[in-house]
Write an enzyme that holds these catalytic residues in place. Structure first.
Site, PDB file in Angstrom:
ATOM      1  N   ILE A  16      50.479  34.748  70.935  1.00 28.15           N
ATOM      2  CA  ILE A  16      52.041  35.090  71.234  1.00 28.15           C
ATOM      3  C   ILE A  16      51.661  36.165  72.439  1.00 28.15           C
ATOM      4  O   ILE A  16      52.199  36.128  73.571  1.00 28.15           O
ATOM      5  CB  ILE A  16      52.771  35.332  70.381  1.00 28.15           C
ATOM      6  CG1 ILE A  16      53.110  34.181  69.526  1.00 28.15           C
ATOM      7  CG2 ILE A  16      54.265  35.901  70.920  1.00 28.15           C
ATOM      8  CD1 ILE A  16      53.872  34.119  68.384  1.00 28.15           C
ATOM      9  N   GLY A  40      41.760  38.313  68.086  1.00 24.77           N
ATOM     10  CA  GLY A  40      42.149  38.311  69.427  1.00 24.77           C
ATOM     11  C   GLY A  40      41.077  37.661  70.097  1.00 24.77           C
ATOM     12  O   GLY A  40      39.921  37.621  69.413  1.00 24.77           O
ATOM     13  N   ASP A  60      43.076  50.130  67.393  1.00 25.51           N
ATOM     14  CA  ASP A  60      43.782  49.812  66.375  1.00 25.51           C
ATOM     15  C   ASP A  60      45.083  50.531  66.136  1.00 25.51           C
ATOM     16  O   ASP A  60      45.214  51.741  66.417  1.00 25.51           O
ATOM     17  CB  ASP A  60      42.874  50.171  64.912  1.00 25.51           C
ATOM     18  CG  ASP A  60      43.214  49.231  63.868  1.00 25.51           C
ATOM     19  OD1 ASP A  60      44.404  49.555  63.365  1.00 25.51           O
ATOM     20  OD2 ASP A  60      42.262  48.464  63.334  1.00 25.51           O
ATOM     21  N   SER A 124      59.554  37.908  61.303  1.00 29.29           N
ATOM     22  CA  SER A 124      59.204  36.305  60.828  1.00 29.29           C
ATOM     23  C   SER A 124      60.140  35.807  60.318  1.00 29.29           C
ATOM     24  O   SER A 124      60.843  36.542  59.373  1.00 29.29           O
ATOM     25  CB  SER A 124      57.766  36.584  60.331  1.00 29.29           C
ATOM     26  OG  SER A 124      57.658  35.369  59.660  1.00 29.29           O
ATOM     27  N   TYR A 148      52.797  39.163  53.105  1.00 29.22           N
ATOM     28  CA  TYR A 148      53.220  39.195  54.515  1.00 29.22           C
ATOM     29  C   TYR A 148      54.692  39.216  54.878  1.00 29.22           C
ATOM     30  O   TYR A 148      55.241  40.044  55.552  1.00 29.22           O
ATOM     31  CB  TYR A 148      52.499  37.928  55.239  1.00 29.22           C
ATOM     32  CG  TYR A 148      53.202  37.495  56.478  1.00 29.22           C
ATOM     33  CD1 TYR A 148      52.419  38.330  57.541  1.00 29.22           C
ATOM     34  CD2 TYR A 148      54.098  36.725  56.873  1.00 29.22           C
ATOM     35  CE1 TYR A 148      52.688  37.948  59.030  1.00 29.22           C
ATOM     36  CE2 TYR A 148      54.378  36.491  58.246  1.00 29.22           C
ATOM     37  CZ  TYR A 148      53.605  37.087  59.150  1.00 29.22           C
ATOM     38  OH  TYR A 148      54.192  37.013  60.285  1.00 29.22           O
ATOM     39  N   ASN A 177      58.207  29.449  63.309  1.00 30.22           N
ATOM     40  CA  ASN A 177      57.095  28.430  63.537  1.00 30.22           C
ATOM     41  C   ASN A 177      56.828  28.327  64.916  1.00 30.22           C
ATOM     42  O   ASN A 177      57.005  27.234  65.633  1.00 30.22           O
ATOM     43  CB  ASN A 177      57.312  27.018  62.914  1.00 30.22           C
ATOM     44  CG  ASN A 177      57.367  27.136  61.266  1.00 30.22           C
ATOM     45  OD1 ASN A 177      58.626  27.631  60.787  1.00 30.22           O
ATOM     46  ND2 ASN A 177      56.631  26.793  60.599  1.00 30.22           N
ATOM     47  N   VAL A 191      50.486  24.692  61.664  1.00 30.43           N
ATOM     48  CA  VAL A 191      50.347  23.342  61.596  1.00 30.43           C
ATOM     49  C   VAL A 191      50.084  22.454  62.924  1.00 30.43           C
ATOM     50  O   VAL A 191      49.333  21.674  63.173  1.00 30.43           O
ATOM     51  CB  VAL A 191      51.427  22.672  60.656  1.00 30.43           C
ATOM     52  CG1 VAL A 191      52.858  22.524  61.392  1.00 30.43           C
ATOM     53  CG2 VAL A 191      51.158  21.304  60.229  1.00 30.43           C
TER      54      VAL A 191
HETATM   55  N1  LIG Z   1      52.534  32.390  65.227  1.00 31.71           N
HETATM   56  C1  LIG Z   1      53.930  32.592  64.449  1.00 31.71           C
HETATM   57  O1  LIG Z   1      54.430  31.476  64.195  1.00 31.71           O
HETATM   58  C2  LIG Z   1      54.606  33.598  64.292  1.00 31.71           C
HETATM   59  C3  LIG Z   1      55.743  33.565  63.552  1.00 31.71           C
HETATM   60  C4  LIG Z   1      56.554  34.590  63.045  1.00 31.71           C
HETATM   61  C5  LIG Z   1      55.952  35.689  63.334  1.00 31.71           C
HETATM   62  N2  LIG Z   1      54.787  35.804  64.144  1.00 31.71           N
HETATM   63  C6  LIG Z   1      54.199  37.260  64.644  1.00 31.71           C
HETATM   64  O2  LIG Z   1      54.104  37.394  65.898  1.00 31.71           O
HETATM   65  C7  LIG Z   1      53.279  38.198  66.150  1.00 31.71           C
HETATM   66  C8  LIG Z   1      51.838  37.576  66.968  1.00 31.71           C
HETATM   67  O3  LIG Z   1      51.427  36.423  66.170  1.00 31.71           O
HETATM   68  P1  LIG Z   1      50.221  35.443  66.820  1.00 31.71           P
HETATM   69  O4  LIG Z   1      50.468  34.247  66.012  1.00 31.71           O
HETATM   70  O5  LIG Z   1      50.082  35.544  68.171  1.00 31.71           O
HETATM   71  O6  LIG Z   1      49.181  35.952  66.003  1.00 31.71           O
HETATM   72  P2  LIG Z   1      47.511  36.304  66.322  1.00 31.71           P
HETATM   73  O7  LIG Z   1      46.712  36.692  65.264  1.00 31.71           O
HETATM   74  O8  LIG Z   1      46.993  35.292  67.411  1.00 31.71           O
HETATM   75  O9  LIG Z   1      47.774  37.732  67.274  1.00 31.71           O
HETATM   76  C9  LIG Z   1      47.987  38.896  66.729  1.00 31.71           C
HETATM   77  C10 LIG Z   1      46.859  40.050  67.408  1.00 31.71           C
HETATM   78  O10 LIG Z   1      46.907  41.260  66.695  1.00 31.71           O
HETATM   79  C11 LIG Z   1      45.584  41.579  66.734  1.00 31.71           C
HETATM   80  N3  LIG Z   1      45.488  42.520  65.566  1.00 31.71           N
HETATM   81  C12 LIG Z   1      45.515  42.592  64.331  1.00 31.71           C
HETATM   82  N4  LIG Z   1      45.475  43.728  63.595  1.00 31.71           N
HETATM   83  C13 LIG Z   1      45.517  44.445  64.483  1.00 31.71           C
HETATM   84  C14 LIG Z   1      45.455  45.932  64.338  1.00 31.71           C
HETATM   85  N5  LIG Z   1      45.257  46.755  63.132  1.00 31.71           N
HETATM   86  N6  LIG Z   1      45.299  46.643  65.371  1.00 31.71           N
HETATM   87  C15 LIG Z   1      45.434  46.119  66.765  1.00 31.71           C
HETATM   88  N7  LIG Z   1      45.451  44.663  66.959  1.00 31.71           N
HETATM   89  C16 LIG Z   1      45.536  44.020  65.833  1.00 31.71           C
HETATM   90  C17 LIG Z   1      44.775  40.478  66.363  1.00 31.71           C
HETATM   91  O11 LIG Z   1      43.403  41.071  66.754  1.00 31.71           O
HETATM   92  C18 LIG Z   1      45.507  39.426  67.343  1.00 31.71           C
HETATM   93  O12 LIG Z   1      44.879  39.429  68.661  1.00 31.71           O
HETATM   94  C19 LIG Z   1      52.480  38.654  64.775  1.00 31.71           C
HETATM   95  O13 LIG Z   1      53.293  40.014  64.544  1.00 31.71           O
HETATM   96  C20 LIG Z   1      52.777  37.654  63.769  1.00 31.71           C
HETATM   97  O14 LIG Z   1      53.189  38.173  62.458  1.00 31.71           O
HETATM   98  C21 LIG Z   1      54.075  34.823  64.535  1.00 31.71           C
END
Ligand SMILES: NC(=O)c1ccc[n+]([C@@H]2O[C@H](COP(=O)([O-])OP(=O)(O)OC[C@H]3O[C@@H](n4cnc5c(N)ncnc54)[C@H](O)[C@@H]3O)[C@@H](O)[C@H]2O)c1
Length: 314
Positions: A16, A40, A60, A124, A148, A177, A191
Site C-alpha cells: 500500500i 518491502g 526503522d 485495520s 495484530y 481487505n 487471499v
Molecule cells: N493489506 C491489507 O489488506 C491491510 C488491511 C488493513 C490494514 N493494513 C495496514 O496497511 C499498512 C500497509 O500494509 P501492506 O499490506 O502494504 O503491508 P506491507 O507488508 O506490504 O507493507 C508494510 C511495510 O512496512 C515495512 N516495515 C515493517 N516493519 C517496519 C519497521 N519496524 N520500520 C519500518 N518499516 C517497517 C515493511 O518492510 C513493509 O514494506 C499496514 O499498516 C497494515 O497493517 C493493510
C-alpha cells in the site's frame, strides 16, 4: 491537493505504501519514503525513484533518532509501516507490539517535536474482531481477537489521545481487505494475491470452508484516494474511519469472477476445512468516510480485480 507539500510515508516499499507514494508524487508532493525492508521491495519504488521529488531512507520506526531526522520539514505523515501478518502476530506477539504500538508512539512523538501538521494512520478492520454486528460501523465496541488486531486498536487509541491531549491532527483509516498491484503472494498475504498467482499458473485455488463467507474487498486505488483526502479533510482529525468498498461478496462468487477476468473459467475452486478464528461475514458501513472525507469508492471487488488484471497485463 498535496502539491508542494512535504510528505513522509512509512512502510513506503510495501504494497500500500508504494502505491500511495506514486499517487502523492503524481499529485505534486515531495515524498520521503521510509522502510526497514522487513517486507518491502525496492522494485516497488522503481517509478518513484526516478522522480527528483522522491527520497528513500532505510530505517526503522522503532528508532526515534532516525524518525526525528526523517521528519524534519515534513507537513504530513502517512504511517503505513507495520508488522502486518495476523498469523505471525500470534507467533510473535511481542515483536508485533514493539513495531505496531511502540512504532506508533515514536511516530506521534517525532511528529509533535517536528511540528508535523497531520498524521494519517493505517488501521485495520481486524480491530472489530468477532463481533456479529453487520455492517461494521465506527461506533460499535471493538473486540480484536489477535495480537495484530489489539496492536492496531492500541495504535488508534494513541492517535486519538495525541489529538486530544497535544492537538496533533491524527486520522486513523480502518482498511478492509485491500488488494491490488504489488501485493505479495505469500502464505501471509491477502487471499486475492494468492488466488491470482494460482490462477495465473492454471491451478485451482483453495477456499477454506464452504465459500459462503463474505468479505469487503477494497481495491488499493480507493485506499490511496481515501488517504489523499484524509490529509486535508477538515472534519477528519481525531476520528477513526472505515475505508472499504461497502459491498460484500462471498468467496464463491468472487472466485468465479476471478476465473472469468483471467479467462480461466475451466478452473474450479477446491475447498478445505474452515480455519479456526475465521469470521463468517465482514463488511463496512462507509457512511462516515463519505461525511468526514467525502470518500466514495470507485471499485467493488470484481471491478477492482478486473482493473488489477488489466494493470498486470500492461
Ligand atoms: N493489506 C491489507 O489488506 C491491510 C488491511 C488493513 C490494514 N493494513 C495496514 O496497511 C499498512 C500497509 O500494509 P501492506 O499490506 O502494504 O503491508 P506491507 O507488508 O506490504 O507493507 C508494510 C511495510 O512496512 C515495512 N516495515 C515493517 N516493519 C517496519 C519497521 N519496524 N520500520 C519500518 N518499516 C517497517 C515493511 O518492510 C513493509 O514494506 C499496514 O499498516 C497494515 O497493517 C493493510
Amino acid at each position: 491537493m498535496l502539491k508542494d507539500k512535504k510528505v513522509l510515508v512509512t512502510g513506503a516499499a510495501g504494497f500500500i505504501g508504494s502505491n500511495l507514494v506514486d499517487a502523492l508524487l503524481a499529485d505534486g508532493a515531495s515524498v520521503v519514503g521510509l522502510d526497514n525492508m522487513f517486507n518491502g521491495r525496492m522494485e516497488n519504488l522503481a517509478d518513484a525513484s526516478a522522480s527528483p521529488r522522491f527520497a528513500f531512507l532505510k530505517g526503522d520506526v522503532r528508532d526515534m533518532t532516525f524518525l526525528l531526522d526523517a521528519m524534519a520539514g515534513i507537513d504530513v505523515v502517512y504511517h503505513e509501516a507495520a508488522f502486518t501478518s495476523v498469523p505471525q502476530s500470534i507467533k510473535m506477539p511481542q515483536l508485533c507490539n514493539d513495531v505496531n504500538v511502540g512504532g506508533m508512539v515514536n511516530v506521534l512523538n517525532a511528529a509533535r517535536v517536528r511540528d508535523v501538521k497531520r498524521v494519517v494512520f493505517a488501521s485495520s478492520s481486524s480491530i472489530y474482531g468477532d463481533t456479529p454486528t453487520l455492517p461494521k460501523h465506527e461506533g460499535m465496541p471493538l473486540r480484536p481477537i489477535s495480537p495484530y488486531g489489539v496492536s492496531k486498536m492500541a495504535a488508534e487509541a494513541y492517535c486519538t489521545a495525541y489529538h486530544h491531549v497535544y492537538g496533533l491532527e491524527t486520522v486513523s483509516l480502518r482498511y478492509f481487505n485491500v488488494f491490488g498491484p504489488r501485493q505479495k503472494d505469500s502464505p501471509y498475504s491477502g487471499v486475492v494475491a494468492i488466488f491470482l498467482a494460482r490462477i495465473a499458473e492454471g491451478k485451482n485455488p483453495t477456499i477454506f470452508g464452504d465459500g459462503e463467507q463474505s468479505r469487503d474487498f477494497t481495491y488499493v486505488k480507493d485506499v490511496v484516494r481515501a488517504n489523499m483526502l484524509a490529509a486535508t479533510a477538515p472534519d477528519a482529525p481525531g476520528k477513526a474511519i472505515n475505508v472499504a468498498s461497502g459491498r460484500p461478496i462471498t468467496m464463491n462468487d468472487f472466485t468465479k469472477a476471478m476465473f472469468k477476468a483471467c479467462g480461466k473459467e475451466h478452473l474450479q475452486a477446491q475447498h478445505a476445512g474452515k480455519r479456526p478464528g475465521d469470521i463468517l461475514h465482514s463488511f463496512a458501513d462507509i457512511t462516515l468516510a463519505k461525511e468526514a472525507l467525502d470518500f466514495v469508492p470507485r471499485y467493488d471487488a470484481v471491478s477492482g480485480f478486473e482493473e488489477l488484471v488489466r494493470t498486470m497485463r500492461q
